[in-house]
Design a protein around this motif. Structure first.
Motif, PDB file in Angstrom:
ATOM      1  N   ILE A 117      74.973  31.079 -83.451  1.00 17.05           N
ATOM      2  CA  ILE A 117      74.673  30.517 -82.124  1.00 17.05           C
ATOM      3  C   ILE A 117      75.499  29.242 -81.853  1.00 17.05           C
ATOM      4  O   ILE A 117      76.014  29.085 -80.751  1.00 17.05           O
ATOM      5  N   PRO A 118      75.683  28.352 -82.839  1.00 18.31           N
ATOM      6  CA  PRO A 118      76.574  27.206 -82.551  1.00 18.31           C
ATOM      7  C   PRO A 118      77.988  27.648 -82.131  1.00 18.31           C
ATOM      8  O   PRO A 118      78.585  27.038 -81.242  1.00 18.31           O
ATOM      9  N   ASP A 119      78.517  28.715 -82.756  1.00 14.02           N
ATOM     10  CA  ASP A 119      79.847  29.202 -82.347  1.00 14.02           C
ATOM     11  C   ASP A 119      79.822  29.792 -80.939  1.00 14.02           C
ATOM     12  O   ASP A 119      80.762  29.624 -80.165  1.00 14.02           O
ATOM     13  N   ILE A 120      78.737  30.499 -80.614  1.00 19.50           N
ATOM     14  CA  ILE A 120      78.606  31.056 -79.257  1.00 19.50           C
ATOM     15  C   ILE A 120      78.582  29.914 -78.243  1.00 19.50           C
ATOM     16  O   ILE A 120      79.295  29.940 -77.240  1.00 19.50           O
ATOM     17  N   LEU A 121      77.777  28.876 -78.543  1.00 18.57           N
ATOM     18  CA  LEU A 121      77.677  27.736 -77.613  1.00 18.57           C
ATOM     19  C   LEU A 121      79.029  27.013 -77.492  1.00 18.57           C
ATOM     20  O   LEU A 121      79.406  26.586 -76.401  1.00 18.57           O
ATOM     21  N   ALA A 122      79.755  26.933 -78.616  1.00 15.49           N
ATOM     22  CA  ALA A 122      81.090  26.300 -78.575  1.00 15.49           C
ATOM     23  C   ALA A 122      82.036  27.106 -77.685  1.00 15.49           C
ATOM     24  O   ALA A 122      82.873  26.535 -76.976  1.00 15.49           O
ATOM     25  N   SER A 123      81.894  28.434 -77.719  1.00 17.46           N
ATOM     26  CA  SER A 123      82.775  29.262 -76.870  1.00 17.46           C
ATOM     27  C   SER A 123      82.513  29.003 -75.389  1.00 17.46           C
ATOM     28  O   SER A 123      83.427  29.016 -74.573  1.00 17.46           O
ATOM     29  N   TYR A 124      81.240  28.750 -75.033  1.00 18.22           N
ATOM     30  CA  TYR A 124      80.938  28.440 -73.623  1.00 18.22           C
ATOM     31  C   TYR A 124      81.570  27.114 -73.219  1.00 18.22           C
ATOM     32  O   TYR A 124      82.106  26.970 -72.123  1.00 18.22           O
ATOM     33  N   PHE A 140      69.364  30.070 -72.498  1.00 21.56           N
ATOM     34  CA  PHE A 140      68.666  31.071 -73.305  1.00 21.56           C
ATOM     35  C   PHE A 140      68.754  30.733 -74.797  1.00 21.56           C
ATOM     36  O   PHE A 140      67.731  30.657 -75.492  1.00 21.56           O
ATOM     37  N   TYR A 141      69.974  30.508 -75.292  1.00 18.56           N
ATOM     38  CA  TYR A 141      70.141  30.270 -76.731  1.00 18.56           C
ATOM     39  C   TYR A 141      69.552  28.920 -77.162  1.00 18.56           C
ATOM     40  O   TYR A 141      69.014  28.814 -78.272  1.00 18.56           O
ATOM     41  N   SER A 142      69.660  27.913 -76.310  1.00 13.25           N
ATOM     42  CA  SER A 142      69.089  26.606 -76.666  1.00 13.25           C
ATOM     43  C   SER A 142      67.579  26.698 -76.817  1.00 13.25           C
ATOM     44  O   SER A 142      67.000  26.170 -77.778  1.00 13.25           O
ATOM     45  N   LEU A 143      66.944  27.409 -75.870  1.00 13.29           N
ATOM     46  CA  LEU A 143      65.496  27.562 -75.921  1.00 13.29           C
ATOM     47  C   LEU A 143      65.087  28.405 -77.132  1.00 13.29           C
ATOM     48  O   LEU A 143      64.111  28.090 -77.836  1.00 13.29           O
ATOM     49  N   LEU A 144      65.856  29.456 -77.395  1.00 13.19           N
ATOM     50  CA  LEU A 144      65.576  30.319 -78.551  1.00 13.19           C
ATOM     51  C   LEU A 144      65.672  29.515 -79.852  1.00 13.19           C
ATOM     52  O   LEU A 144      64.784  29.578 -80.709  1.00 13.19           O
ATOM     53  N   LEU A 145      66.753  28.738 -79.979  1.00  8.26           N
ATOM     54  CA  LEU A 145      66.942  27.906 -81.175  1.00  8.26           C
ATOM     55  C   LEU A 145      65.792  26.932 -81.342  1.00  8.26           C
ATOM     56  O   LEU A 145      65.271  26.739 -82.441  1.00  8.26           O
ATOM     57  N   GLN A 146      65.393  26.300 -80.231  1.00  3.02           N
ATOM     58  CA  GLN A 146      64.304  25.329 -80.258  1.00  3.02           C
ATOM     59  C   GLN A 146      63.013  25.969 -80.761  1.00  3.02           C
ATOM     60  O   GLN A 146      62.341  25.436 -81.638  1.00  3.02           O
ATOM     61  N   ARG A 147      62.699  27.136 -80.199  1.00  2.00           N
ATOM     62  CA  ARG A 147      61.443  27.815 -80.575  1.00  2.00           C
ATOM     63  C   ARG A 147      61.465  28.251 -82.037  1.00  2.00           C
ATOM     64  O   ARG A 147      60.478  28.079 -82.756  1.00  2.00           O
ATOM     65  N   VAL A 148      62.591  28.819 -82.470  1.00  2.00           N
ATOM     66  CA  VAL A 148      62.689  29.275 -83.865  1.00  2.00           C
ATOM     67  C   VAL A 148      62.581  28.068 -84.796  1.00  2.00           C
ATOM     68  O   VAL A 148      61.874  28.104 -85.814  1.00  2.00           O
ATOM     69  N   VAL A 202      67.090  40.860 -83.079  1.00  2.00           N
ATOM     70  CA  VAL A 202      68.350  40.493 -83.751  1.00  2.00           C
ATOM     71  C   VAL A 202      68.807  39.090 -83.318  1.00  2.00           C
ATOM     72  O   VAL A 202      69.460  38.380 -84.094  1.00  2.00           O
ATOM     73  N   ASN A 203      68.439  38.698 -82.103  1.00  2.00           N
ATOM     74  CA  ASN A 203      68.751  37.333 -81.659  1.00  2.00           C
ATOM     75  C   ASN A 203      67.952  36.310 -82.469  1.00  2.00           C
ATOM     76  O   ASN A 203      68.458  35.243 -82.820  1.00  2.00           O
ATOM     77  N   ILE A 204      66.688  36.659 -82.781  1.00  2.00           N
ATOM     78  CA  ILE A 204      65.861  35.764 -83.608  1.00  2.00           C
ATOM     79  C   ILE A 204      66.435  35.686 -85.025  1.00  2.00           C
ATOM     80  O   ILE A 204      66.496  34.601 -85.614  1.00  2.00           O
ATOM     81  N   ASP A 205      66.893  36.830 -85.561  1.00  2.00           N
ATOM     82  CA  ASP A 205      67.536  36.827 -86.889  1.00  2.00           C
ATOM     83  C   ASP A 205      68.676  35.804 -86.933  1.00  2.00           C
ATOM     84  O   ASP A 205      68.774  35.001 -87.867  1.00  2.00           O
ATOM     85  N   VAL A 206      69.542  35.871 -85.925  1.00  2.00           N
ATOM     86  CA  VAL A 206      70.725  34.998 -85.902  1.00  2.00           C
ATOM     87  C   VAL A 206      70.312  33.532 -85.685  1.00  2.00           C
ATOM     88  O   VAL A 206      70.845  32.629 -86.330  1.00  2.00           O
ATOM     89  N   ALA A 207      69.327  33.314 -84.820  1.00  2.00           N
ATOM     90  CA  ALA A 207      68.851  31.952 -84.578  1.00  2.00           C
ATOM     91  C   ALA A 207      68.228  31.371 -85.843  1.00  2.00           C
ATOM     92  O   ALA A 207      68.454  30.198 -86.185  1.00  2.00           O
ATOM     93  N   TYR A 208      67.470  32.185 -86.552  1.00  2.00           N
ATOM     94  CA  TYR A 208      66.796  31.746 -87.785  1.00  2.00           C
ATOM     95  C   TYR A 208      67.833  31.329 -88.830  1.00  2.00           C
ATOM     96  O   TYR A 208      67.693  30.289 -89.493  1.00  2.00           O
ATOM     97  N   LYS A 209      68.902  32.123 -88.934  1.00  2.00           N
ATOM     98  CA  LYS A 209      69.983  31.817 -89.873  1.00  2.00           C
ATOM     99  C   LYS A 209      70.626  30.466 -89.499  1.00  2.00           C
ATOM    100  O   LYS A 209      70.867  29.635 -90.366  1.00  2.00           O
ATOM    101  N   SER A 210      70.858  30.259 -88.203  1.00  2.00           N
ATOM    102  CA  SER A 210      71.447  28.990 -87.742  1.00  2.00           C
ATOM    103  C   SER A 210      70.539  27.811 -88.065  1.00  2.00           C
ATOM    104  O   SER A 210      71.003  26.756 -88.484  1.00  2.00           O
ATOM    105  N   VAL A 211      69.234  27.992 -87.867  1.00  2.00           N
ATOM    106  CA  VAL A 211      68.263  26.926 -88.124  1.00  2.00           C
ATOM    107  C   VAL A 211      68.235  26.592 -89.626  1.00  2.00           C
ATOM    108  O   VAL A 211      68.227  25.424 -90.019  1.00  2.00           O
ATOM    109  N   LYS A 212      68.237  27.627 -90.468  1.00  2.00           N
ATOM    110  CA  LYS A 212      68.145  27.441 -91.927  1.00  2.00           C
ATOM    111  C   LYS A 212      69.407  26.805 -92.490  1.00  2.00           C
ATOM    112  O   LYS A 212      69.351  26.154 -93.543  1.00  2.00           O
ATOM    113  N   GLN A 213      70.538  27.017 -91.799  1.00  2.00           N
ATOM    114  CA  GLN A 213      71.792  26.425 -92.290  1.00  2.00           C
ATOM    115  C   GLN A 213      71.879  24.934 -92.022  1.00  2.00           C
ATOM    116  O   GLN A 213      72.676  24.241 -92.624  1.00  2.00           O
TER     117      GLN A 213
END
Ligand SMILES: [Zn+2]
Length: 302
Positions: free
Chosen positions: A212-219, A249-257, A290-301
């Motif tokens: 998700i950080p890479d996706i946000l960087a692309s925006y 969308f991704y910021s809110l998802l990251l926040q919630r996860v 699958v979006n939660i999977d990716v967000a969870y990985k970003s949070v754990k990193q």
């Protein structure tokens, strides 16, 4: 003398009456974005495929959702120009953007970022032609002559193509959707082909290697170009507002996860409990997991 003058004025008269080709003359599904730039999608949600005309011949960006679509794009191109297609630029490696290369190449030279060939080979399905052929007689006809064509050229990070009056800047988008994603920027026209980093109001199928950080960087990168028109990989032609929507969308998802993980919840619990009611009208709701999977990985990193 007089006859010559008459012929000249007749020619001028005819020229002034010459009707430019309209998007609807190309067939249903074509949208004119700017002079000489057309986007095609047979129906909503299909991948977009586009043609950019230049004095040196047309450039194709992605080769459509299905082989019949690829042939329809090619038929549209033939109405616009009799020059051969020079380049096919891929915005990603998946079949719904690359399977139709055989309709354009040869003569077109296919280009995508480093890693595209490997990604396409990994995703190769030897039964796909057979499966498609069984769908309809039209499909059976359209896949005739198929062979997998991987990029002839792979660039690294950035590439510039100067063709006729146009400039195409190819920008690598790292870890956003497929093994090799390319945004195509036309700086003079201020038109951006944004790959599948963002679509239009649809939850995207995120593969495990995207972050998700890479996706946000692309925006941020794509917004910094200040485009007037944004052509997404799927969905109608839009503006940078699609990047803002996905950032939300991704910021809110990251926040919630992140909040739920901080409460000690497991990935399984989070996937069961987390809802995104603010985005319930987006398509692709079955991809939230699958979006939660990716967000969870970003949070754990972090
Ligand atoms: Zn894709």
């Amino acid at each position: 003398m007089k006859t010559g003058f008459r012929h000249a004025s007749l020619a001028i008269l005819l020229m002034s009456y010459a009707v430019p080709i309209l998007a609807q003359d190309l067939g249903p599904g074509f949208t004119k974005v700017k002079d000489g730039i057309y986007v095609y999608a047979a129906k909503e949600g299909n991948s977009t495929c586009s043609v950019v005309l230049t004095q040196e011949g047309p450039v194709i960006i992605d080769t459509c959702q299905t082989p019949p679509d690829s042939h329809r794009l090619m038929a549209g191109v033939k109405k616009l120009t009799d020059k051969p297609v020079r380049f096919v630029i891929d915005t990603e490696v998946h079949n719904d953007h690359t399977f139709g290369h055989f309709v354009f190449s040869p003569p077109a030279v296919v280009i995508n970022h480093e890693g595209a060939t490997e990604g396409m080979k990994k995703g190769y399905d030897p039964k796909r032609v057979e499966t498609l052929s069984a769908q309809s007689p039209e499909m059976r006809e359209a896949v005739k002559g198929y062979r997998m064509i991987t990029p002839h050229l792979e660039y690294r990070n950035k590439m510039t193509i100067n063709l006729g009056e146009r400039t195409f800047e190819l920008l690598y988008l790292k870890n956003v959707h497929s093994e090799a994603d390319t945004a195509v920027w036309l700086p003079k026209e201020r038109v951006l082909f944004a790959a599948s980093a963002a679509n239009v109001r649809s939850i995207i199928n995120l593969r495990p290697f995207v972050t998700i950080p890479d996706i946000l960087a692309s925006y941020r990168l794509m917004k910094s170009l200040n485009p007037e028109i944004v052509v997404p990989g799927h969905g109608p032609v839009s503006t940078t507002k699609i990047f803002d929507e996905y950032e939300g969308f991704y910021s809110l998802l990251l926040q919630r996860v992140s909040d739920m993980a901080a409460q000690g919840k497991s990935l399984e619990q989070i996937k069961k409990e987390l809802k995104m009611p603010e985005y319930s009208d987006w398509s692709g709701q079955d991809r939230l997991g699958v979006n939660i999977d990716v967000a969870y990985k970003s949070v754990k990193q972090n």
